[in-house]
Design a protein around this motif. Structure first.
Motif, PDB file in Angstrom:
ATOM      1  N   THR A   1       0.821  -1.222   0.000  1.00  0.00           N
ATOM      2  CA  THR A   1       0.000   0.000   0.000  1.00  0.00           C
ATOM      3  C   THR A   1       0.846   1.259   0.000  1.00  0.00           C
ATOM      4  O   THR A   1       0.318   2.355  -0.062  1.00  0.00           O
ATOM      5  CB  THR A   1      -0.927   0.040   1.232  1.00  0.00           C
ATOM      6  OG1 THR A   1      -0.123  -0.072   2.401  1.00  0.00           O
ATOM      7  CG2 THR A   1      -1.947  -1.068   1.193  1.00  0.00           C
TER       8      THR A   1
ATOM      9  N   GLN B   1       3.832  11.694   2.503  1.00  0.00           N
ATOM     10  CA  GLN B   1       3.730  11.112   1.170  1.00  0.00           C
ATOM     11  C   GLN B   1       3.919   9.599   1.162  1.00  0.00           C
ATOM     12  O   GLN B   1       3.929   8.991   0.102  1.00  0.00           O
ATOM     13  CB  GLN B   1       4.770  11.760   0.258  1.00  0.00           C
ATOM     14  CG  GLN B   1       4.548  13.250   0.071  1.00  0.00           C
ATOM     15  CD  GLN B   1       5.637  13.889  -0.746  1.00  0.00           C
ATOM     16  OE1 GLN B   1       6.363  13.228  -1.469  1.00  0.00           O
ATOM     17  NE2 GLN B   1       5.766  15.203  -0.626  1.00  0.00           N
TER      18      GLN B   1
ATOM     19  N   ALA C   1      -3.632   8.628  -0.488  1.00  0.00           N
ATOM     20  CA  ALA C   1      -4.814   8.101  -1.168  1.00  0.00           C
ATOM     21  C   ALA C   1      -4.885   8.651  -2.581  1.00  0.00           C
ATOM     22  O   ALA C   1      -4.620   9.833  -2.803  1.00  0.00           O
ATOM     23  CB  ALA C   1      -6.070   8.481  -0.395  1.00  0.00           C
ATOM     24  N   GLY C   2      -5.204   7.792  -3.521  1.00  0.00           N
ATOM     25  CA  GLY C   2      -5.352   8.239  -4.897  1.00  0.00           C
ATOM     26  C   GLY C   2      -4.106   8.074  -5.731  1.00  0.00           C
ATOM     27  O   GLY C   2      -4.147   8.229  -6.939  1.00  0.00           O
ATOM     28  N   ARG C   3      -2.980   7.778  -5.095  1.00  0.00           N
ATOM     29  CA  ARG C   3      -1.754   7.580  -5.856  1.00  0.00           C
ATOM     30  C   ARG C   3      -1.525   6.085  -6.094  1.00  0.00           C
ATOM     31  O   ARG C   3      -1.914   5.262  -5.266  1.00  0.00           O
ATOM     32  CB  ARG C   3      -0.551   8.140  -5.105  1.00  0.00           C
ATOM     33  CG  ARG C   3      -0.524   9.639  -5.108  1.00  0.00           C
ATOM     34  CD  ARG C   3       0.869  10.134  -4.848  1.00  0.00           C
ATOM     35  NE  ARG C   3       0.928  11.585  -4.926  1.00  0.00           N
ATOM     36  CZ  ARG C   3       2.030  12.285  -4.751  1.00  0.00           C
ATOM     37  NH1 ARG C   3       3.155  11.671  -4.462  1.00  0.00           N
ATOM     38  NH2 ARG C   3       2.021  13.576  -4.842  1.00  0.00           N
ATOM     39  N   PRO C   4      -0.888   5.740  -7.192  1.00  0.00           N
ATOM     40  CA  PRO C   4      -0.637   4.317  -7.441  1.00  0.00           C
ATOM     41  C   PRO C   4       0.364   3.764  -6.438  1.00  0.00           C
ATOM     42  O   PRO C   4       1.226   4.494  -5.956  1.00  0.00           O
ATOM     43  CB  PRO C   4      -0.061   4.311  -8.857  1.00  0.00           C
ATOM     44  CG  PRO C   4       0.467   5.676  -9.066  1.00  0.00           C
ATOM     45  CD  PRO C   4      -0.370   6.605  -8.248  1.00  0.00           C
ATOM     46  N   PRO C   5       0.272   2.492  -6.126  1.00  0.00           N
ATOM     47  CA  PRO C   5       1.213   1.920  -5.169  1.00  0.00           C
ATOM     48  C   PRO C   5       2.628   1.909  -5.739  1.00  0.00           C
ATOM     49  O   PRO C   5       2.813   1.830  -6.954  1.00  0.00           O
ATOM     50  CB  PRO C   5       0.692   0.504  -4.954  1.00  0.00           C
ATOM     51  CG  PRO C   5      -0.123   0.212  -6.148  1.00  0.00           C
ATOM     52  CD  PRO C   5      -0.685   1.506  -6.626  1.00  0.00           C
ATOM     53  N   ARG C   6       3.574   1.993  -4.853  1.00  0.00           N
ATOM     54  CA  ARG C   6       4.976   2.016  -5.299  1.00  0.00           C
ATOM     55  C   ARG C   6       5.375   0.656  -5.874  1.00  0.00           C
ATOM     56  O   ARG C   6       6.030   0.585  -6.896  1.00  0.00           O
ATOM     57  CB  ARG C   6       5.860   2.377  -4.116  1.00  0.00           C
ATOM     58  CG  ARG C   6       7.322   2.246  -4.446  1.00  0.00           C
ATOM     59  CD  ARG C   6       8.223   2.846  -3.412  1.00  0.00           C
ATOM     60  NE  ARG C   6       9.598   2.726  -3.845  1.00  0.00           N
ATOM     61  CZ  ARG C   6      10.158   3.492  -4.764  1.00  0.00           C
ATOM     62  NH1 ARG C   6       9.466   4.451  -5.321  1.00  0.00           N
ATOM     63  NH2 ARG C   6      11.407   3.305  -5.129  1.00  0.00           N
TER      64      ARG C   6
ATOM     65  N   GLY D   1       4.828   6.238  -1.631  1.00  0.00           N
ATOM     66  CA  GLY D   1       5.993   7.123  -1.737  1.00  0.00           C
ATOM     67  C   GLY D   1       7.292   6.349  -1.725  1.00  0.00           C
ATOM     68  O   GLY D   1       7.356   5.214  -1.260  1.00  0.00           O
TER      69      GLY D   1
END
Lengths: 631, 258
Positions: B187, B198, B202-207, B190
């Motif tokens: 999950t 960071q 929420a809303g960002r693709p998983p690393r 950053g």
């Protein structure tokens, strides 16, 4: 008769004019005759005026010239082998200087007279500058009655400019002085305090209570970071020398939100540079275990974390406390987690736990509270759901050199209040019973009044004092220190480590604590339009040591440090930390593209939890490298 | 046990071939490596690898010693790390981590030996690099994987552009702990060392597109149960056994198994 009287008046006026002319001529002659001294004195006064120096600095400069004078006299004694010539050396140098100047050797003339002229000139300049400041302070100098006020404002500007220049020089402001004091920046002006070029406070003052007041955007965070870094750096230094216990910094940031997280990240970088091995950011990256509290304290804390009323509702509070005590301290031992505790808030579990003594006091309590257990369980289930996992362990304050605890005091006040209560209890328990007694702890609370409904800040202060913790309370205004004025005064008046004031619109209560000092007021007689007589009268009055008007007009990064009836205005030096690593840029939010980019991590769901779509099959690669997946 | 420090006369500036540079960087990345693994990196026999690492020692770029069972361990000195331009603190591999370090190195070697890895020009970002990027800012609850594999966008493989997290599991943790680590890795949004705000946005693709677990037989059941416990996230968890040669040879054994 009238003619004679007029003649006498004219004669007296002529005599006065003549005397004035003689005095001026004598003065000019003296200035010219002692030209080198006059020149140095003029330069010294001009320099002090431009830089806003106090006269003390010119006196010190003159003193530092004495070795040069001694060497010069010694050289004269060795060369002349006559004490008379040593005594007359300044006079002889003066004569030689004029001869050399007349011959056109100006540089040689300056070098000849310099050993005598520089210290004397600095001394004369210091005396003149002292006289000027005294005249302005007492209102007897200047061409107009408002000249002293104009002079003071101009000097403040010059002092600020000098202080800014001093902190701008790379490496000019270390974190710690040679004596181990924490250097906060450059001194702008000091009243009732010494005025060295750099402002430094001894470590022991950070081991006492301090108060910091400053509006948003005035440089409060910069000051706090510097104080925290100084505390840790000096504390670690003392610990390494065997002179003190290991320091622990605990920050309760009661604002929350993204801004607090930015400050937390900056704090971690700054503290790392100051020597902290680890900085835990709670609850984002680290957790603490509420269940490490001793059972009696755990019961009190759990009950206080739940909002409850007074009057008739107090009955239910008592019931709740009784049930919680039964769940926390049964014969089988205290709970280890929130889930464990919630499982115990069950009539069946409690009955089984105390079944060994069915006639005991606990069993009787249980029977009385039987029908409330479900409601109590519901309330705690709700509380723990809102609290998150930050207090459910594992972890303790001993695991890091610094803890930055973020409480959502702005958006989730009730949750933040419960968290504040739990954190303070955990720290108190750690300090009193755990290895915390082997640590020197500084508890810094920012905007604590926002979450202090269930734990009055005065209570926190008292507890900290009894446990040997130093508390640093910071707020955006005097009113933000505590909800009640009594509490505000109690907090400020017991700040043994001093009060830091940044720009704030209502500084009077805090500046009043610095006290007052005697000052002279001088009146002048008006002779006519724009003409003021030198005659007048003076009277003594008290003026505040810390001028509220200055505090109200402080610029960003300037602070007034009030301590023991004096004030030092400081231009705070910002600590520059190692840059933060940047996060990888997110992938474009466009839909799946053909080819290789389609394999990029899947877009997240609106709730923030990334959608768990299976990634492209990499089985062939993994099989080649590691063999088939074991069944 | 420990070869003495080279004499000052022997400490001449090293003339390093490309192979030496690659080997030094590999050893620096992995904290240290055993001689047989260094030989595999250099693509030479162990006897030749011994001579090459000896030249590193003479140049004061590396040190070696028999720290545990099997062949000697090689690690870089401060001078060696400085020559590589790596901002790591020079330390001897910790005895408690030897088995883990060997296992992770074996995983990297196995992965790098595949044709797909070489063809794609993938990059192994070691745990040491990740930690160096974080400075001392590893949160108490923050887990750093044993490595990351970055697949370039231009690669022809289906997983081009992905970043994989690598975990080598030798011992059994609890299912809850393993599941928590899996969830944390899967999950995270950053980079390591990014500001706290960071880490998980929420809303960002998983690393990490996936996490690859290489397990010992003892640890495999726990990891498999943990994968089941993380729900749909488990679809991004790959489990394989550690490659041959990942374990330390038994005490008394002269060389690790091939």
């Amino acid at each position: 008769m009238i003619r004679r009287y007029l003649g006498l008046l004219a004669a007296l006026a002529a005599v006065r004019l003549l005397a004035r002319l003689i005095a001026v001529t004598a003065g000019v002659a003296l200035v010219v005759a002692a030209a080198p001294v006059s020149l140095v004195a003029a330069l010294a006064v001009a320099g002090a005026w431009t830089a806003g120096w106090p006269p003390r600095r010119l006196y010190h400069a003159a003193l530092w010239c004495l070795p040069m004078v001694a060497v010069w006299l010694a050289a004269t004694a060795v060369a002349a082998r006559s004490w008379w010539q040593v005594a007359a050396a300044p006079y002889l140098a003066w004569l030689a200087m004029w001869r050399q100047a007349a011959a056109g050797s100006v540089v040689l003339a300056a070098a000849t007279i310099a050993p005598a002229a520089i210290p004397l000139g600095l001394l004369v300049g210091a005396l003149a500058w002292s006289r000027r400041i005294y005249a302005m302070r007492t209102g007897t100098g200047g061409l107009s009655p408002d000249a002293p006020a104009v002079f003071d404002r101009r000097q403040w500007r010059h002092q600020v400019r000098s202080a800014r220049a001093r902190i701008a020089a790379p490496g000019a402001v270390p974190l710690l002085s040679r004596s181990g004091a924490i250097v906060t920046g450059a001194v702008i002006r000091a009243v009732g305090h010494p005025a060295p070029p750099l402002a430094a406070i001894p470590y022991r003052r950070l081991r006492s209570h301090q108060v910091v007041i400053g509006a948003t955007g005035t440089g409060k965070t910069t000051l706090l970071l510097r104080l925290w870094a100084g505390f840790l750096a000096r504390g670690l230094q003392r610990h390494a020398d065997g002179a003190g216990r290991r320091p622990l910094l605990v920050v309760l940031d009661c604002k929350g939100g993204a801004d607090s997280r930015r400050v937390a990240d900056r704090a971690r970088r700054v503290l790392r540079d100051a020597g902290a091995r680890s900085t835990a950011i709670w609850p984002d990256e680290a957790s603490l275990s509420l269940w490490a509290l001793p059972p009696p304290q755990l019961t009190t804390t759990l009950v206080d974390m739940i909002e409850h009323g007074t009057g008739g509702a107090a009955y239910y509070t008592d019931v709740m406390e009784a049930v919680v005590a039964l769940a926390v301290d049964p014969p089988t031992g205290p709970p280890a987690s929130a889930a464990d505790f919630l499982a115990r808030l069950d009539a069946g579990w409690l009955t089984a736990a105390y079944s060994a003594s069915p006639d005991g006091e606990e069993a009787a309590l249980l029977r009385s509270a039987f029908r409330h257990i479900g409601d109590i369980a519901l309330r705690f289930r709700t509380l723990f759901r809102r609290l998150g996992e930050g207090l459910d362990g594992p972890g303790g304050f001993g695991e890091a050199d610094a803890w930055y605890c973020i409480l959502e005091g702005t958006s989730e006040i009730a949750v933040a209040e419960a968290q504040a209560r739990a954190l303070v209890d955990l720290l108190a328990s750690y300090s009193a019973h755990g290895q915390g007694s082997q640590r020197e702890i500084l508890l810094a609370v920012d905007e604590f009044s926002a979450v202090a409904r269930r734990l009055p800040i005065w209570h926190l202060y008292e507890r900290a004092r009894s446990l040997g913790l130093a508390v640093q309370v910071s707020a955006q205004s005097w009113q933000g220190l505590a909800p009640r004025d009594d509490d505000r005064y109690r907090i400020a008046a017991t700040a043994d480590g001093g009060i830091w004031l940044l720009r704030t619109p209502h500084p009077e209560p805090a500046t009043g604590l610095a006290g007052s000092r005697p000052a002279t007021d001088t009146s002048r007689r008006v002779l006519g339009a724009a003409l003021w007589s030198r005659e007048g009268s003076s009277r003594m009055r008290d003026e505040p040591v810390a001028d509220p008007a200055i505090v109200r007009s402080l610029d960003v990064g300037q602070a007034a440090y009030i301590y023991r009836g004096g004030v030092t205005f400081v231009q705070v030096k910002r600590l520059v930390a190692a840059p933060a690593a940047l996060a990888r840029e997110p992938a474009p939010a466009a839909g799946p593209a053909p080819g290789p980019t389609a394999a990029h991590p899947e877009p997240p769901t609106p709730g923030g939890q990334p959608r768990a779509a299976p990634p492209p099959d990499a089985g062939s690669l993994l099989d080649e490298a590691f063999g088939k997946e074991p069944g | 046990m420990v070869p003495g420090p080279p004499s000052p006369a022997a400490a001449a500036p090293a003339h390093l071939a490309e192979r030496d540079i690659a080997g030094l960087l590999f050893v620096a990345d992995m904290y240290g490596a055993q001689l047989d693994q260094v030989a595999a990196v250099l693509g030479v026999r162990e006897s030749r690898a011994r001579a090459i690492t000896g030249s590193w020692r003479r140049a004061r770029y590396a040190q070696s010693a028999r720290l545990g069972p099997g062949g000697p361990w090689i690690w870089l000195t401060r001078a060696g790390l400085a020559a590589c331009g790596l901002p790591f603190a020079a330390t001897t591999p910790a005895l408690s981590r030897l088995a883990h370090l060997r296992a992770v190195t074996a995983v990297r070697l196995a992965l790098e030996a595949t044709s797909a890895y070489r063809a794609a020009g993938a990059f192994w970002r070691s745990e040491r690099r990740l930690r160096a990027r974080m400075g001392g800012r590893v949160g108490l609850r923050e887990h750093v994987p044993d490595g990351e594999v970055h697949w370039p966008d231009a690669a022809s493989a289906g997983w081009a552009g992905e970043c994989w997290a690598i975990e080598a599991e030798l011992t059994r943790k609890t299912v809850a702990r393993t599941a928590a680590i899996m969830r944390e890795i899967l999950t995270r949004t950053g980079d390591y060392g990014c500001p706290a705000a960071q880490v998980r946005v929420a809303g960002r693709p998983p690393r990490h597109a996936r996490v690859l677990y290489l397990c010992s037989p003892a640890a495999r059941p726990v990891v498999a149960r943990a994968r089941g416990a993380v729900g749909t996230l488990g679809a991004r968890v790959e489990i394989r056994e550690l490659p041959p040669g990942a374990g330390l040879p038994p005490a008394g054994g002269a060389e690790p198994p091939p």
